[in-house]
Design a protein around this motif. Sequence first.
Motif, mmCIF file in Angstrom:
data_model
loop_
_atom_site.group_PDB
_atom_site.id
_atom_site.type_symbol
_atom_site.label_atom_id
_atom_site.label_comp_id
_atom_site.label_asym_id
_atom_site.label_seq_id
_atom_site.Cartn_x
_atom_site.Cartn_y
_atom_site.Cartn_z
ATOM 1 N N PRO A 107 0.707 -1.320 0.034
ATOM 2 C CA PRO A 107 -0.068 -0.141 0.168
ATOM 3 C C PRO A 107 0.873 1.211 0.067
ATOM 4 C CG PRO A 107 -1.008 -1.634 1.500
ATOM 5 C CD PRO A 107 0.461 -2.177 1.183
ATOM 6 N N TYR A 108 0.440 2.442 -0.717
ATOM 7 C CA TYR A 108 1.150 3.244 -0.789
ATOM 8 C C TYR A 108 1.207 4.254 0.466
ATOM 9 C CZ TYR A 108 2.065 8.177 -2.437
ATOM 10 O OH TYR A 108 2.877 9.344 -2.793
ATOM 11 N N PRO A 109 0.220 4.322 1.301
ATOM 12 C CA PRO A 109 0.286 4.886 2.769
ATOM 13 C C PRO A 109 1.319 4.184 3.504
ATOM 14 C CG PRO A 109 -2.078 4.510 2.172
ATOM 15 C CD PRO A 109 -1.350 3.888 1.078
ATOM 16 N N THR A 110 1.651 2.799 3.241
ATOM 17 C CA THR A 110 2.663 2.141 4.040
ATOM 18 C C THR A 110 3.856 2.760 3.631
ATOM 19 O OG1 THR A 110 1.286 0.170 4.339
ATOM 20 C CG2 THR A 110 3.684 0.230 4.733
ATOM 21 N N THR A 111 4.345 2.773 2.235
ATOM 22 C CA THR A 111 5.586 3.074 1.788
ATOM 23 C C THR A 111 5.900 4.465 2.392
ATOM 24 O OG1 THR A 111 4.792 3.708 -0.380
ATOM 25 C CG2 THR A 111 5.595 1.268 0.139
ATOM 26 N N THR A 112 4.707 5.342 2.122
ATOM 27 C CA THR A 112 4.982 6.969 2.333
ATOM 28 C C THR A 112 5.435 7.069 3.784
ATOM 29 O OG1 THR A 112 3.423 7.584 0.777
ATOM 30 C CG2 THR A 112 4.024 9.088 2.217
ATOM 31 N N GLY A 113 4.546 6.202 4.637
ATOM 32 C CA GLY A 113 4.591 6.325 6.175
ATOM 33 C C GLY A 113 6.157 6.017 6.456
ATOM 34 N N PHE A 114 6.398 4.964 6.153
ATOM 35 C CA PHE A 114 7.954 4.467 6.533
ATOM 36 C C PHE A 114 9.221 5.327 5.857
ATOM 37 C CE2 PHE A 114 7.629 0.593 3.681
ATOM 38 C CZ PHE A 114 8.771 0.901 2.869
ATOM 39 N N THR A 115 8.738 5.609 4.825
ATOM 40 C CA THR A 115 9.962 6.564 3.949
ATOM 41 C C THR A 115 9.967 7.817 4.753
ATOM 42 O OG1 THR A 115 9.472 5.417 1.904
ATOM 43 C CG2 THR A 115 10.527 7.736 2.081
ATOM 44 N N SER A 116 8.770 8.547 5.177
ATOM 45 C CA SER A 116 8.774 9.835 5.759
ATOM 46 C C SER A 116 9.418 9.717 7.350
ATOM 47 C CB SER A 116 7.273 10.212 5.781
ATOM 48 O OG SER A 116 7.047 10.464 4.701
ATOM 49 N N GLY A 117 9.148 8.338 7.683
ATOM 50 C CA GLY A 117 9.529 8.175 9.141
ATOM 51 C C GLY A 117 11.097 7.882 9.065
ATOM 52 N N ILE A 118 11.675 7.291 8.170
ATOM 53 C CA ILE A 118 12.883 7.219 7.815
ATOM 54 C C ILE A 118 13.579 8.566 7.689
ATOM 55 C CG2 ILE A 118 14.644 6.348 6.406
ATOM 56 C CD1 ILE A 118 12.905 3.895 5.686
ATOM 57 N N ALA A 119 13.143 9.492 6.987
ATOM 58 C CA ALA A 119 13.693 10.606 6.815
ATOM 59 C C ALA A 119 13.878 11.346 7.892
ATOM 60 C CB ALA A 119 12.874 11.316 5.511
ATOM 61 N N ILE A 120 12.993 11.625 8.886
ATOM 62 C CA ILE A 120 12.780 12.142 10.150
ATOM 63 C C ILE A 120 13.963 11.547 10.974
ATOM 64 C CG2 ILE A 120 11.620 12.730 12.157
ATOM 65 C CD1 ILE A 120 10.670 14.103 9.792
ATOM 66 N N VAL A 121 14.057 10.377 11.232
ATOM 67 C CA VAL A 121 15.052 9.457 11.804
ATOM 68 C C VAL A 121 16.394 9.975 11.435
ATOM 69 C CG1 VAL A 121 15.930 7.420 12.618
ATOM 70 C CG2 VAL A 121 13.453 7.840 12.659
ATOM 71 N N LEU A 122 16.723 9.832 10.038
ATOM 72 C CA LEU A 122 18.008 10.329 9.367
ATOM 73 C C LEU A 122 18.553 11.638 9.644
ATOM 74 C CD1 LEU A 122 20.245 9.450 7.303
ATOM 75 C CD2 LEU A 122 18.929 9.969 5.494
ATOM 76 N N LEU A 123 17.360 12.409 9.747
ATOM 77 C CA LEU A 123 17.900 13.820 9.963
ATOM 78 C C LEU A 123 17.979 13.910 11.490
ATOM 79 C CD1 LEU A 123 17.464 16.727 9.683
ATOM 80 C CD2 LEU A 123 15.219 16.872 10.236
ATOM 81 N N SER A 124 17.468 13.317 12.438
ATOM 82 C CA SER A 124 17.793 13.135 13.730
ATOM 83 C C SER A 124 19.354 12.831 14.004
ATOM 84 C CB SER A 124 16.783 12.488 14.494
ATOM 85 O OG SER A 124 17.072 10.974 14.366
ATOM 86 N N THR A 125 19.883 12.048 13.187
ATOM 87 C CA THR A 125 21.080 11.282 13.388
ATOM 88 C C THR A 125 22.113 12.152 13.003
ATOM 89 O OG1 THR A 125 21.108 10.336 11.169
ATOM 90 C CG2 THR A 125 20.045 9.036 12.978
ATOM 91 N N GLN A 126 21.980 13.128 12.258
ATOM 92 C CA GLN A 126 22.754 14.429 12.056
ATOM 93 C C GLN A 126 23.088 15.726 12.548
ATOM 94 O OE1 GLN A 126 24.681 13.172 9.382
ATOM 95 N NE2 GLN A 126 23.506 11.217 9.720
ATOM 96 N N ILE A 127 22.152 15.788 13.729
ATOM 97 C CA ILE A 127 22.030 16.871 14.385
ATOM 98 C C ILE A 127 23.543 17.207 15.174
ATOM 99 C CG2 ILE A 127 20.930 18.400 16.347
ATOM 100 C CD1 ILE A 127 19.472 18.061 13.645
ATOM 101 N N LYS A 128 23.995 16.130 15.789
ATOM 102 C CA LYS A 128 25.235 16.230 16.487
ATOM 103 C C LYS A 128 26.404 16.524 15.496
ATOM 104 C CE LYS A 128 28.817 13.370 19.025
ATOM 105 N NZ LYS A 128 29.818 13.695 17.910
ATOM 106 N N ASP A 129 26.599 16.095 14.613
ATOM 107 C CA ASP A 129 27.695 16.456 13.726
ATOM 108 C C ASP A 129 27.568 17.946 13.051
ATOM 109 O OD1 ASP A 129 29.342 14.193 14.361
ATOM 110 O OD2 ASP A 129 28.677 13.064 12.855
ATOM 111 N N PHE A 130 26.414 18.228 12.686
ATOM 112 C CA PHE A 130 26.181 19.314 11.949
ATOM 113 C C PHE A 130 26.274 20.653 12.740
ATOM 114 C CE2 PHE A 130 23.297 22.858 10.292
ATOM 115 C CZ PHE A 130 23.405 22.989 9.015
ATOM 116 N N PHE A 131 25.912 20.573 13.979
ATOM 117 C CA PHE A 131 26.141 21.641 14.887
ATOM 118 C C PHE A 131 27.574 21.249 15.968
ATOM 119 C CE2 PHE A 131 21.466 21.876 14.322
ATOM 120 C CZ PHE A 131 21.609 23.270 13.850
ATOM 121 N N GLY A 132 28.137 20.013 15.675
ATOM 122 C CA GLY A 132 29.468 20.012 16.305
ATOM 123 C C GLY A 132 29.069 20.100 17.929
ATOM 124 N N LEU A 133 27.949 19.434 18.275
ATOM 125 C CA LEU A 133 27.519 19.160 19.775
ATOM 126 C C LEU A 133 28.552 18.434 20.361
ATOM 127 C CD1 LEU A 133 23.737 18.710 19.399
ATOM 128 C CD2 LEU A 133 24.888 20.655 19.956
#
Length: 563
Positions: free
Chosen positions: A124-150
């Motif tokens: 189902p399209y809602p399933t693929t969109t749901g986990f793809t969007s979720g992966i994008a958010i999680v991927l973004l969250s993994t980059q905060i430390k290196d991006f800001f040098g925390l």
Amino acid sequence: MKPKLFSIIKHREVELTKHQLGNDIIAGIIVAIIALPLSVALAIASGVTPEKGLITAIIAGFLISFLGGSRVQIGGPTGAFVIIVYGIVAQYGVAGLTVATLMAGSFMVFFGLMRFGGIIKYVPYPTTTGFTSGIAIVLLSTQIKDFFGLAIDNVPSEFFGKWKMYIDNISSIDVTTAIVGIISILIIVLWPKIDKRIPGSLVALVIVTVAVKILNLPVDTIGSRFGDISNTIKFVNFKDLDISIPMMKELIRPAITIAFLASIESLLSAVVADGMIGKKHNSNMELIAQGIANIFSALFGGIPATGAIARTAANVKNGGRTPIAGMVHAIVLLLIMILFMPLAKLIPMTTLSAILIIVAYNMSEWRSFKALLKSTKSDIAVLLVTFMLTITFDLVIAIEIGMIIAMFLFVRRMSESTQISNINHYYDNLFYEEDDDDELNESINDGIHIGLKSKIMVYEINGPLFFGAANTFLEIMNEVKNNTNVLILKMKNVPNMDATAFNALRRIEKRCSNEKITLLFTELNEQPLKLLRVSGFVEKIGENSFFDTVEKAVEYADELVIN
């Protein structure tokens, strides 16, 4: 089941002209330049060393093009795998990742051999969109430390734990690192307005790396994080890996998830490419090639790979029309790795984070997500559940539960589409009337005549009879009158019947037999009739209980009532 490259060569298609070969080589070089920073960034985000991303793009990328079922598919590491690979490495180490990737590749080969290529498109399209969007958010969250040098030593693996840690350490932002990261994003975003041929990510990588080196800026780099980077590709020495049977058992679920995700993404990419070049890919051959590519990627120390939509689109836009472009892309990456990999240690970590932040944005499909929020309640439920489970727990659970919910909702919709209704009033003129007594001809309550006419009941079934509609089917007997002698079931619009519905039919027949009601069938389609014959049901109630039309069945029922 033949690789597309072999088909092109065998049939000597016009695609293999010198002009097209030149275009394929140019497209391959451009795609390699695009893949270079992405492969390094995705490897680091996945929790492995930088060269493993390039190894994956080289080994898997070459095999996906050489053996694949698409003319223009470009394979390599993608953002979709970052979260699940990071989790495997964190829990089982590189050995666990190797085992999981080998198993995932084997599963994909099996999918292709079993010709599951056409089935996966029904996710189902809602399933693929749901986990793809979720992966994008999680991927973004993994980059905060290196991006800001925390200044954080150990970032929690859980999504909410990460953000709590970021908020608690917000005061430790390194201004220089943050500025370099922001400049990197601006270059990536704005460069296409100057020149679309050279990817903004590569321009940002070169400009920012040179600037950081010349100005001697105090920012974290690949070299400061990982030390020297290998520029060789070696076969994995399994003697050095601590692999056990319990580990393999635990890795089956993640491996299936990698195989499932890689299959979906590669086939989606191939479909997009088909639309761009007006050709058709072989989905089963593509799955086999993707599986083999993942197996060899793991054998040479790489990470999971799949078809990359953005790189495939870039290949097409730059003139690539045969698998040669993808093979050239892998060869160029190999040359870059051998000649320039030692220089990669100068690349700032914040620039790689900037590249992945843009990747996450492009993956998010926020426009599709927003549009689905205006869809049906069931689609919204599948979308949000899959999305929330992806960011809250992990991709394995999200896909499993998302698919289960989608299947249950599908069953409910299908069961609602199966309608069973009384149609006596359509055949009033056919019913036997004993005399002109008004009492016998009194009309009706809900379309059902009383008196002698109510002794014959006609029901029409519209839609498939399967387990979801079995209870609705059984409700027929609740409407049958006490003085009914004959029950006729019109099944012209029943395309198929499953075992659960057949069991319900047997219960109806048994109750009819107990209450001395004759059960007749009309206009059965091939599959339901075959099921009734094979099961012995037709033999049990007799061939004379089946009719070509309702009219013939009603006439026969009239005779039974009279006699």
